[in-house]
Write an enzyme that holds these catalytic residues in place. Structure first.
Site, PDB file in Angstrom:
ATOM      1  N   LYS A 138       8.137  -4.819   2.585  1.00 37.91           N
ATOM      2  CA  LYS A 138       8.295  -3.633   3.129  1.00 37.91           C
ATOM      3  C   LYS A 138       7.784  -3.562   4.496  1.00 37.91           C
ATOM      4  CE  LYS A 138       5.678   0.949   1.881  1.00 37.91           C
ATOM      5  NZ  LYS A 138       5.034   1.491   0.644  1.00 37.91           N
ATOM      6  N   TYR A 194       0.876  -1.329   0.056  1.00 35.54           N
ATOM      7  CA  TYR A 194       0.103   0.124   0.043  1.00 35.54           C
ATOM      8  C   TYR A 194       0.771   1.164  -0.170  1.00 35.54           C
ATOM      9  CZ  TYR A 194       0.526  -0.275   5.025  1.00 35.54           C
ATOM     10  OH  TYR A 194       0.658  -0.548   6.553  1.00 35.54           O
ATOM     11  N   CYS A 195       0.480   2.375  -0.628  1.00 35.14           N
ATOM     12  CA  CYS A 195       1.083   3.597  -0.731  1.00 35.14           C
ATOM     13  C   CYS A 195       2.544   3.281  -1.414  1.00 35.14           C
ATOM     14  CB  CYS A 195       1.272   4.249   0.404  1.00 35.14           C
ATOM     15  SG  CYS A 195       1.553   6.048   0.463  1.00 35.14           S
ATOM     16  N   PRO A 196       2.746   2.505  -2.617  1.00 34.19           N
ATOM     17  CA  PRO A 196       3.818   2.297  -2.863  1.00 34.19           C
ATOM     18  C   PRO A 196       4.889   3.527  -3.314  1.00 34.19           C
ATOM     19  CG  PRO A 196       2.344   1.863  -4.654  1.00 34.19           C
ATOM     20  CD  PRO A 196       1.523   2.195  -3.560  1.00 34.19           C
TER      21      PRO A 196
END
Length: 281
Positions: free
Chosen positions: A160, A147-149
């Site tokens: 991550k 998420y939110c790369p």
């Protein structure tokens, strides 16, 4: 020490710890705080500042998230799972904040003279330095199915545990990172995977939302096989900034800074209300 970015070596650091203010401490207050500090640091009223913050069960949405075709359904789902939902006034996408996630902001001066990548690079080198006794495998590159790369995702073995953003106000810049210290990175990612499934459904959208694979996200404890707490990482950060500077001051907001904070906080409340009202129309 040779890899530490020069931005991280001021003579004096200001240290503000808001990591234990509890559930009443709103993420909107945090963003207003960093804005006020950016103005102050940018005007050289304050030295370079490190601020720690924790928010309980909060989903921070980015502006593109608010354009999901079924965003209200997505927000309703998050609320049923016990999360507060806010929309920030800067770029990026949804992130999960909870008691196991420690946020760190570095507020640097001279943003008009300093390349934006320097701010990101400084944060990357600091986190590598922060955990150098535990691992030398922290890498910065985009984990596309997180998420939110973003380009400055931090990962170990392709999983991550942190993401970095940057906000520039006047002549100061706030470089912000969330660190998944404890808890389950997979569960946080699964929550947002479901949010996007509900908010987008099968609709085509102009913006490309992440196709989240929960297995690519993990907490530091999961990745390193340790039992770090948010408080322990806070202490590590304080020790490291001691090593990088001659002096640390622990001053709360004062004078004009309080006025700037109040003004920014009020603006963020209004913008957030407006954003959420627009979703309901």
């Amino acid at each position: 020490m040779s890899t530490i970015h020069d931005l991280l070596k001021p003579q004096t650091y200001r240290f503000i710890d808001q990591s234990n203010l509890g559930p009443a401490f709103s993420a909107l207050q945090s963003f207003a705080m960093d804005d006020a500090l950016s103005i102050s640091v940018g005007e050289r009223m304050s030295p370079t500042t490190a601020r720690l913050w924790v928010h309980h069960n909060t989903i921070v949405l980015g502006i593109p998230d608010a354009r999901l075709p079924y965003i209200q359904d997505g927000i309703n789902f998050l609320k049923t799972q016990g999360y507060e939902v806010i929309v920030r006034n800067s770029g990026g996408l949804a992130v999960v904040l909870d008691e196991g996630v420690l946020n760190l902001s570095f507020i640097f001066p001279d943003s008009k003279q300093v390349n934006i990548h320097d701010g990101y690079d400084a944060m990357v080198t600091f986190i590598q330095y922060l955990f150098e006794d535990l691992t030398d495998q922290i890498k910065a590159y985009e984990i596309t199915q997180s998420y939110c790369p973003g380009t400055y995702d931090l990962s170990i073995d392709g999983r991550k545990f942190a993401g970095i953003s940057q906000r520039r106000v006047k002549n100061g810049s706030a470089v912000q990172i969330y660190l998944d210290v404890s808890g389950s990175g997979r569960e946080r990612a699964a929550l947002l995977k479901r949010f996007y499934e509900i908010g987008k459904r099968e609709q085509d959208t102009r913006f490309t939302y992440p196709a989240i694979d929960p297995s690519v996200m993990a907490s530091l404890n999961e990745l390193l096989g340790v039992h770090l707490t948010v408080a322990e990482v806070r202490d590590r950060i304080l020790i490291k900034i001691h090593e990088l500077s001659d002096q640390i001051v622990t001053a709360p907001l004062e004078g004009e800074e309080i006025e700037w904070f109040n003004k920014r906080f009020e603006q963020m409340i209004k913008r957030n209300e407006k954003a959420l009202e627009n979703l309901e129309e």
